[in-house]
Design an enzyme around this catalytic site. Structure first.
Site, PDB file in Angstrom:
ATOM      1  N   GLU A 257      -9.453  -6.919 -31.387  1.00 23.24           N
ATOM      2  CA  GLU A 257      -9.774  -7.871 -30.572  1.00 23.24           C
ATOM      3  C   GLU A 257     -10.973  -7.574 -29.871  1.00 23.24           C
ATOM      4  OE1 GLU A 257      -7.869 -10.711 -30.554  1.00 23.24           O
ATOM      5  OE2 GLU A 257      -6.187 -10.084 -31.852  1.00 23.24           O
ATOM      6  N   CYS A 296     -10.363 -12.445 -21.957  1.00 23.88           N
ATOM      7  CA  CYS A 296     -11.463 -12.547 -22.987  1.00 23.88           C
ATOM      8  C   CYS A 296     -11.562 -14.190 -23.583  1.00 23.88           C
ATOM      9  CB  CYS A 296     -10.733 -11.666 -24.227  1.00 23.88           C
ATOM     10  SG  CYS A 296      -8.750 -11.982 -24.234  1.00 23.88           S
TER      11      CYS A 296
HETATM   12  P1  NAP Z   1     -14.231  -0.882 -23.887  1.00 22.66           P
HETATM   13  O1  NAP Z   1     -15.249  -0.165 -23.085  1.00 22.66           O
HETATM   14  O2  NAP Z   1     -14.666  -1.151 -25.333  1.00 22.66           O
HETATM   15  O3  NAP Z   1     -12.662  -0.029 -23.681  1.00 22.66           O
HETATM   16  C1  NAP Z   1     -11.768  -0.484 -24.487  1.00 22.66           C
HETATM   17  C2  NAP Z   1     -10.782   0.823 -24.540  1.00 22.66           C
HETATM   18  O4  NAP Z   1     -11.391   1.713 -25.604  1.00 22.66           O
HETATM   19  C3  NAP Z   1     -10.558   1.361 -23.346  1.00 22.66           C
HETATM   20  O5  NAP Z   1      -9.226   2.215 -23.541  1.00 22.66           O
HETATM   21  C4  NAP Z   1     -11.670   2.910 -23.719  1.00 22.66           C
HETATM   22  O6  NAP Z   1     -11.361   3.953 -22.698  1.00 22.66           O
HETATM   23  C5  NAP Z   1     -11.583   2.995 -24.957  1.00 22.66           C
HETATM   24  N1  NAP Z   1     -12.743   3.601 -25.577  1.00 22.66           N
HETATM   25  C6  NAP Z   1     -14.032   3.465 -25.147  1.00 22.66           C
HETATM   26  N2  NAP Z   1     -14.531   4.252 -25.937  1.00 22.66           N
HETATM   27  C7  NAP Z   1     -13.927   4.821 -26.973  1.00 22.66           C
HETATM   28  C8  NAP Z   1     -13.993   5.412 -28.149  1.00 22.66           C
HETATM   29  N3  NAP Z   1     -15.115   5.926 -28.676  1.00 22.66           N
HETATM   30  N4  NAP Z   1     -13.104   5.705 -29.203  1.00 22.66           N
HETATM   31  C9  NAP Z   1     -11.602   5.239 -28.630  1.00 22.66           C
HETATM   32  N5  NAP Z   1     -11.335   4.500 -27.575  1.00 22.66           N
HETATM   33  C10 NAP Z   1     -12.318   4.158 -26.630  1.00 22.66           C
HETATM   34  O7  NAP Z   1     -13.815  -2.335 -23.258  1.00 22.66           O
HETATM   35  P2  NAP Z   1     -13.444  -2.572 -21.828  1.00 22.66           P
HETATM   36  O8  NAP Z   1     -14.787  -2.712 -21.008  1.00 22.66           O
HETATM   37  O9  NAP Z   1     -12.359  -1.822 -21.412  1.00 22.66           O
HETATM   38  O10 NAP Z   1     -12.978  -4.330 -21.920  1.00 22.66           O
HETATM   39  C11 NAP Z   1     -13.666  -5.441 -22.019  1.00 22.66           C
HETATM   40  C12 NAP Z   1     -13.948  -5.888 -23.127  1.00 22.66           C
HETATM   41  O11 NAP Z   1     -12.866  -6.301 -23.662  1.00 22.66           O
HETATM   42  C13 NAP Z   1     -14.679  -7.450 -23.044  1.00 22.66           C
HETATM   43  O12 NAP Z   1     -15.743  -7.501 -23.814  1.00 22.66           O
HETATM   44  C14 NAP Z   1     -13.383  -8.468 -23.399  1.00 22.66           C
HETATM   45  O13 NAP Z   1     -13.950  -9.517 -23.978  1.00 22.66           O
HETATM   46  C15 NAP Z   1     -12.706  -7.630 -24.308  1.00 22.66           C
HETATM   47  N6  NAP Z   1     -11.238  -8.142 -24.341  1.00 22.66           N
HETATM   48  C16 NAP Z   1     -10.827  -8.778 -25.512  1.00 22.66           C
HETATM   49  C17 NAP Z   1      -9.626  -9.180 -25.550  1.00 22.66           C
HETATM   50  C18 NAP Z   1      -9.085 -10.003 -26.633  1.00 22.66           C
HETATM   51  O14 NAP Z   1      -7.912 -10.055 -26.871  1.00 22.66           O
HETATM   52  N7  NAP Z   1      -9.911 -10.148 -27.671  1.00 22.66           N
HETATM   53  C19 NAP Z   1      -8.652  -8.989 -24.427  1.00 22.66           C
HETATM   54  C20 NAP Z   1      -9.243  -8.240 -23.465  1.00 22.66           C
HETATM   55  C21 NAP Z   1     -10.456  -7.679 -23.327  1.00 22.66           C
HETATM   56  P3  NAP Z   1     -11.908   4.250 -21.308  1.00 22.66           P
HETATM   57  O15 NAP Z   1     -11.449   3.052 -20.415  1.00 22.66           O
HETATM   58  O16 NAP Z   1     -11.082   5.733 -20.946  1.00 22.66           O
HETATM   59  O17 NAP Z   1     -13.285   4.157 -21.552  1.00 22.66           O
END
Ligand code: NAP
Length: 522
Positions: A257, A296
């Protein structure tokens, strides 16, 4: 006092970890909690979940697991006030916005507890009826569904520390699959507390629920062939996860997602000030500002007939001007902060980008913050206007994860649909109109690039569930840039946590097989 968010793996709370990341109040900057870095013992912890956790869960019937979810729900309901307090401090949300996450999670857990109860004593699910494959009718094939033979790893985003856990854990645990959750670090406190409360209450068997806080290092390397991985977050991280060697080598089933440029569309039939016009404007403003736009599903693009551009801009600006931004502890405030200064900076960068191709129809930053200052992560709402919807590019490509949306004028419905498709795959689009036939046609067109299409006509003005709200009975996920995933959708959610196998044999054996099964129909 700073709370340390220990990992819980192999049925044990890990100790002796050094603080590496700190979690802060996004309004006051106060340090609230800390996590460690790379988790030790992932291989053993994952093995414990796959062996002990899965064995205990799968010794139960679907009905017993549903009852277990209901017990977990009772534990969480009793601590609701604590969860609201954590959300206020760590996510900077007003009470109603904390409710979207906290109560949204509890509601979804309760929904799956009820749905699962209907499976009763069943231990195996059958999919469809047997297909006859021999002339004498004896040799047949029956599809069955059994829990996957691994664990479910959830790597979650920061914006839904409660709902993001339970909307995934409920169908996984109901399926009999153990869960390991890695919450987004910046708001991990709430996920951690909920997991700790459920574990302490002893309502789940050992190994059924584990948590890793603070660092994703090593998580993907610890996956083995039958595990499933559910990721919610940015498109960039999603790309790294898809191409990770362990995921690719072991064909780990992955659900993604990611970000999404959702559209909300005002129908061609609307007139300034009529019922659908007002519904559109009210909902646009509400969906832009709930959780400070950190959903999101928030509408990033508002598509309106060209001739209504000014009227919508004026009406929306009037409502946005009434949004009071600041410290959620002040009862006058109706929109709190973003989750962190890092998100504040990211939103400022996004605003600067969109400014290069749009004009500002509403700029809330000229109004003072209530009980918060420029060091907080509070961001006022902004509405951009793109007069030329066709030549605008960034608005169709760049998600600004805050209270930000852009108004675009369209020529006719076909043009509106074409613009919506330029999001290259989104979670949701909504349409506001009086014209049922036109709405039905538009929905069919939008369905190809949207996981959900939300139709609002005046007859459902009071009862519709909201463009941005994800209800467990409906599919959540979208194709293309939205990640290509599917979650929820009632019993459809169970598909991800089951393996479908065709059992071919004599009808006599298949009749044996059918005892203790339950048909899987969605
Ligand atoms: P993110 O930076 O991609 O992080 C998401 C998760 O992935 C966090 O737990 C993060 O850990 C972890 N992570 C980061 N780098 C990683 C890697 N290399 N390998 C494995 N895991 C890794 O996203 P975010 O900033 O938290 O979230 C915002 C985004 O999520 C927005 O773009 C939003 O649209 C999207 N979103 C989508 C939905 C949906 O249902 N489609 C719902 C909510 C949010 P850390 O926090 O420790 O860095």
């Amino acid at each position: 006092m700073t709370t340390f968010l220990n990992n819980y793996l192999a049925g044990q709370w890990q100790t002796n970890t050094t603080a590496v990341h700190t979690l802060r109040d996004p309004v006051t900057g106060e340090t609230l909690a800390a996590t460690g870095g790379a988790a030790p013992g992932l291989t053993e912890g994952f093995a414990f979940a796959r062996n002990e956790g899965a064995r205990a869960l799968q010794a139960m019937t679907y009905g017993q697991r549903a009852a277990m979810l209901a017990d977990a729900l009772k534990v969480l309901q009793a601590k609701r006030d604590d969860y609201y307090a954590i959300s206020l401090a760590n996510s900077g949300t007003i009470k109603a916005d904390s409710g979207v996450d906290v109560d949204g999670g509890l509601f979804t857990l309760g929904y799956y507890a009820k749905l699962g109860a209907a499976f009763g004593e069943a231990r195996t699910l059958t999919d469809g009826t047997a297909a006859v494959m021999s002339k004498d009718q004896l040799f047949q094939s029956q599809h069955i569904m059994v829990p996957v033979k691994g664990l479910a790893l959830f790597i979650n985003a920061f914006n839904f520390p409660s709902w993001g856990l339970w909307e995934k854990a409920a169908p996984a645990l109901l399926s009999g699959v153990p869960v390991v959750v890695k919450p987004g670090t910046v708001t991990a406190w709430l996920t951690h507390r909920m997991v700790a409360d459920v574990i302490e209450a002893g309502v789940l068997p050992a190994g059924a629920l584990s948590i890793v806080c603070g660092s994703s290092t090593g998580l993907l390397d610890a996956l083995t062939p039958f595990d499933v991985l559910s990721f919610t977050g940015s498109a960039d991280t999603a790309a790294a996860i898809r191409s990770h060697a362990a995921v690719a080598r072991h064909s780990v089933r992955v659900n993604i997602e990611a970000d999404s440029l959702n559209a909300t569309i005002l129908g061609e039939d609307a007139q300034p000030g009529d019922a659908v016009f007002n519904l559109f404007v009210d909902n646009l403003v509400r969906d832009m500002t709930i959780k400070s736009g950190q959903r999101c599903t928030a509408p990033r693009r508002a598509l309106v007939p060209k001739q209504l551009f000014h009227a919508v801009a004026e009406a929306a600006a009037g409502k946005l001007a009434a949004v009071r931004v600041g410290n959620p502890r002040n009862v006058e405030v109706n929109m709190g902060a973003l989750v962190s200064r890092a998100q504040y900076d990211s939103v400022q960068e996004g605003l600067a980008l969109l400014k290069t191709e749009g004009s500002m129809l509403f700029d809330g930053s000229t109004q003072p913050l209530l009980d918060a200052d420029h060091t907080s992560a509070c961001v006022a709402p902004t509405l951009f206007g793109m007069r030329d919807a066709d030549s605008a590019k960034l608005v169709h490509e760049h998600e600004v994860f805050g209270p930000v949306s852009s108004l675009l004028g369209y020529r006719d419905t076909a043009h509106a649909i074409e613009l919506a498709h330029r999001g290259m795959g989104s979670l949701v689009a909504s349409v506001y109109s009086n014209d049922s036939a036109q709405m039905a046609n538009t929905a069919r067109e939008l369905a190809a690039s949207h996981g959900r299409v939300h139709l609002v006509s005046p007859d459902v003005a009071k009862t519709h569930t909201g463009h941005g709200n994800v209800m467990p009975a409906s599919n959540h996920g979208g194709p293309g840039r939205a990640g290509g995933g599917e979650e929820l959708g009632g019993l459809r959610a169970l598909n991800f946590y089951h393996r479908r196998s065709a059992i071919q044999g004599s009808s006599v054996v298949l009749t044996e097989l059918a005892s203790g099964t339950n048909p899987f129909t969605v």
